[in-house]
Scaffold this motif. Sequence first.
Motif, PDB file in Angstrom:
ATOM      1  N   TYR A   1      -8.588   4.829   1.074  1.00  0.00           N
ATOM      2  CA  TYR A   1      -7.401   4.396   2.062  1.00  0.00           C
ATOM      3  C   TYR A   1      -6.478   5.677   2.334  1.00  0.00           C
ATOM      4  O   TYR A   1      -5.864   5.746   3.234  1.00  0.00           O
TER       5      TYR A   1
ATOM      6  N   GLU B   1      -2.006  -0.634  -8.443  1.00  0.00           N
ATOM      7  CA  GLU B   1      -1.807  -1.814  -7.534  1.00  0.00           C
ATOM      8  C   GLU B   1      -2.944  -2.667  -7.430  1.00  0.00           C
ATOM      9  O   GLU B   1      -3.000  -3.741  -7.340  1.00  0.00           O
TER      10      GLU B   1
ATOM     11  N   THR C   1       0.639  -1.021  -0.078  1.00  0.00           N
ATOM     12  CA  THR C   1      -0.167  -0.143   0.023  1.00  0.00           C
ATOM     13  C   THR C   1       0.756   1.078  -0.130  1.00  0.00           C
ATOM     14  O   THR C   1       2.045   1.272   0.519  1.00  0.00           O
ATOM     15  N   PRO C   2       0.445   2.270  -0.474  1.00  0.00           N
ATOM     16  CA  PRO C   2       1.281   3.403  -0.610  1.00  0.00           C
ATOM     17  C   PRO C   2       1.676   4.154   0.611  1.00  0.00           C
ATOM     18  O   PRO C   2       0.710   4.168   1.682  1.00  0.00           O
TER      19      PRO C   2
ATOM     20  N   TYR D   1      -0.852   5.423  -7.824  1.00  0.00           N
ATOM     21  CA  TYR D   1       0.260   4.145  -7.689  1.00  0.00           C
ATOM     22  C   TYR D   1      -0.746   2.821  -7.197  1.00  0.00           C
ATOM     23  O   TYR D   1      -0.762   1.831  -7.742  1.00  0.00           O
ATOM     24  N   TYR D   2      -1.437   3.621  -6.233  1.00  0.00           N
ATOM     25  CA  TYR D   2      -2.269   2.379  -5.595  1.00  0.00           C
ATOM     26  C   TYR D   2      -3.606   1.882  -6.276  1.00  0.00           C
ATOM     27  O   TYR D   2      -3.903   0.740  -6.502  1.00  0.00           O
TER      28      TYR D   2
ATOM     29  N   ALA E   1      -9.180   3.592  -3.328  1.00  0.00           N
ATOM     30  CA  ALA E   1      -7.867   4.039  -3.279  1.00  0.00           C
ATOM     31  C   ALA E   1      -7.959   5.264  -2.417  1.00  0.00           C
ATOM     32  O   ALA E   1      -7.268   5.473  -1.539  1.00  0.00           O
TER      33      ALA E   1
END
Lengths: 387, 427
Positions: free
Chosen positions: A294, A146, A130-131, A142-143, A291
């Motif tokens: 989070y 992922e 996770t970022p 980025y997340y 995302a």
Amino acid sequence: MTSTAEIIDRCQALFEDLNFSAARAWKAAAPGRKVIGFLPVYAPLEMIHAAGCLPLGIFGGGDQMEVIHGDAYYQSYICRIPRSTIELGVTGRLDFVDGMIFPFVCDVIRNLSGIWKMMFPNVWSKFFDTPQNFDPEIGGNYYIHELQELRAGLETLTGRKITDDDLRRSIALYNENRRLVREVYAFRAREPWKAPTSEVYLLMRAGLMMDVAEHNRMLADYLVAAAASDRPQRDNVRVAVYGSFCEQPPLNLIKSIEMAGCYVVEDDYALVNRFLTADVPTDGDPVQALALAYLGQSVETSCKYVPKEEDKGRFHVEQVRKAGAEGVIYATPSFCDPALLDRPMICGRLKEANIPHIAFKYAENSGQMQPIREQAGTFADSIKLWS
Amino acid sequence: MSEAVKENSMLLQKQMIARNYEAITSKHETGRKVSSTFVPGNLNELLMCFGIVNNLPEINAIQNGMRKVSGSYIMEAEKGGHSEDVCTYVKADIGMMGKGSIAPNGKPFPDPDVLLLSYTGCYTFMKWFELLRAEYKCPTLMLHVPYEGDGHSTKNMRDYIVKQLKEVVIPGLEQVSGVKFDIDRLREYLRNSAKAEDDLVWCLEQGKHKPSPIDAYFGGVYYIGPIFTAFRGTTDAVEYYTELRKEVQARIDNKLGPLTPDGTSFNEQKYRLVVEGPPNWTNFREFWKMFYDEGAVVVASSYTKVGGMYDQGFRHDPDNPLESLADYCLGCYTNRNLPTRVDILAKYVEEYEADGLLINSIKSCNSFSAGQLMIMKEVERRTGKPGAFIETDLVDPRYFSAANIKNRLESYFQMIEQKRRGASKAA
Ligand code: SF4
Ligand code: SF4
């Protein structure tokens, strides 16, 4: 109405069953079903659920399992959870699990992901990073990628597409789960004598091993049953427990804290279902929604970087205030770098906020409860005396 | 790093280190800014673009370990509430603060102006700098480098790092230093880096000779010094590696082994080992002596790859400066997953014709240590060569038990002998 005792009996049976019979039965009930194990402390369960799989929380072996093989994989100065997880693997208790997700918590679980790849090459396994950058344009992008990679991995495993609508439906179910979990926590903070932590804990742990819709019903039933229950209120102090997010204390320890005269009104036991603190939007792009949740609406815990120094420990202080806790027990697994490296910083902030606290260490298989009971009891007495 | 017998390269390195400490401790006179950062994912060339002096707390901890003062620093930190269970580098660093923070040149360490939290390969880094940040209240720049969990990097990881460089790290360093970023300056430094990296790799690969002209662990920690710390990208480092290469070549020409701290050439090499894990620093010479006394030379090691895996082909690339910094960070040894670490170590055992893999497991270090028993088993299985496991700590003298280690090593060497006898009988 189902009684609290009936609900908790069922939870306890699930919690104690290290053969995971219920998850096995779930899998056997329909052809093609798959079970995905996940380790602490946060994984996007919505994605697993949307893939039609059962997310199964793997939280070590507790104090009931003898670790024979696992110790050969780890030096004495490494915490217990990886060795008991390996024990679960080599003894065939996880032989029905089709995939494993190792979320980023620390280097021990990170490295365990590689061990799993070597030991169980036929199981799909994924380290999920996770970022640590919380800017939506940077860490967010980025997340999202992922999450898409996780989605693609699950799709390959199951052979079916996860549509945005699948994901939205799962998000809605987990939103409901989080809402009910928050309600149980709020109820316990209001009337802790009616929802002892030894019960709430089992209720939460069981939820990580069953279908979310079923857990939602269970949480709702528990809320009704607990509210209706008639239990005596004691002259206990109200405490929060932090530092226990990964390797879990034995149930006896959780009970011992209560027996020592503490109502636990807030905790970070196992986290997962409280990791996101607000609803994830079900309109728009569901991956982006996960995302952003989070990045912007998740707890402060040791595996997450806190970008601003002044914010360090703020979450803990605010939660303590919100739950009306009078003190904090910082209880960490032995050799747990994340919790122990954080301890001086978090406890420093508690001190600045005049929140009394104590700290001790445990292992998932700790057997001796007397010292813990004494320490927690003395702490409770000191709070009663001085506050 | 103090040594009794000095080769030219060592003297050069000593001067470089002394100059860097001088630059750090004189920041108030010179007005230069000082950063703290880590060895894995060290962005020295980038810091140089801003004229920022690089101070590496890991290196300070090593220095303090070798000077035998880390023990008291660790106790100081533990008295202050830091757990006995956590990484001793962190405690040596924090304890040093409590005791006045004196640099090896005897002058006080100034506070850093920026913490460059290059977060590569080790969880502890994040907490270490959160702890320092609470102390120094200075800007802290997080560069999150994702872990290569599936054994390789992805475009997403690389893009993420480059974006952080562009939008967090570079603007942050500009602000701290008041210097505008010049990408051509970075290219120039990266060109120097690549040259030095070529020579370092050449030197490390000479461990394949018999006798080995290098010790790739105890000697190796000196060879990696400039490139892993504050000198990668400098002409000093280029010069250092040219010199080192000459010395290694001269030893090959004369069929000599490496110099030991006693000043003798270690030529009678009976055992060739690959070593995994960092060394112990508090008893470094005693530890080394246990090896050469028994005729054991280390021909390859993983510790000499923590600050970059140049032997696997990576070079800093002036044509793709930021991307190559990203690739560099991603590829550091402890950012590679366990199956990859096994592949690398098994390959070392084969390619360097080693007798086996020895693991020095560090109590402090989950990043290295968690999973090492599995690594040993796997490398043994793949190579058919025996492995051995010893346990020490980096800078906590309480965890160095000379008698235990000596015993273990002796039985390991016996095991190798037995294996050889078995092999020659079978042949
Ligand atoms: S208990 Fe702590 S050290 Fe162990 S795996 Fe969990 S987070 Fe890591
Ligand atoms: S845990 Fe290991 S890699 Fe991390 S700072 Fe400590 S010694 Fe270095």
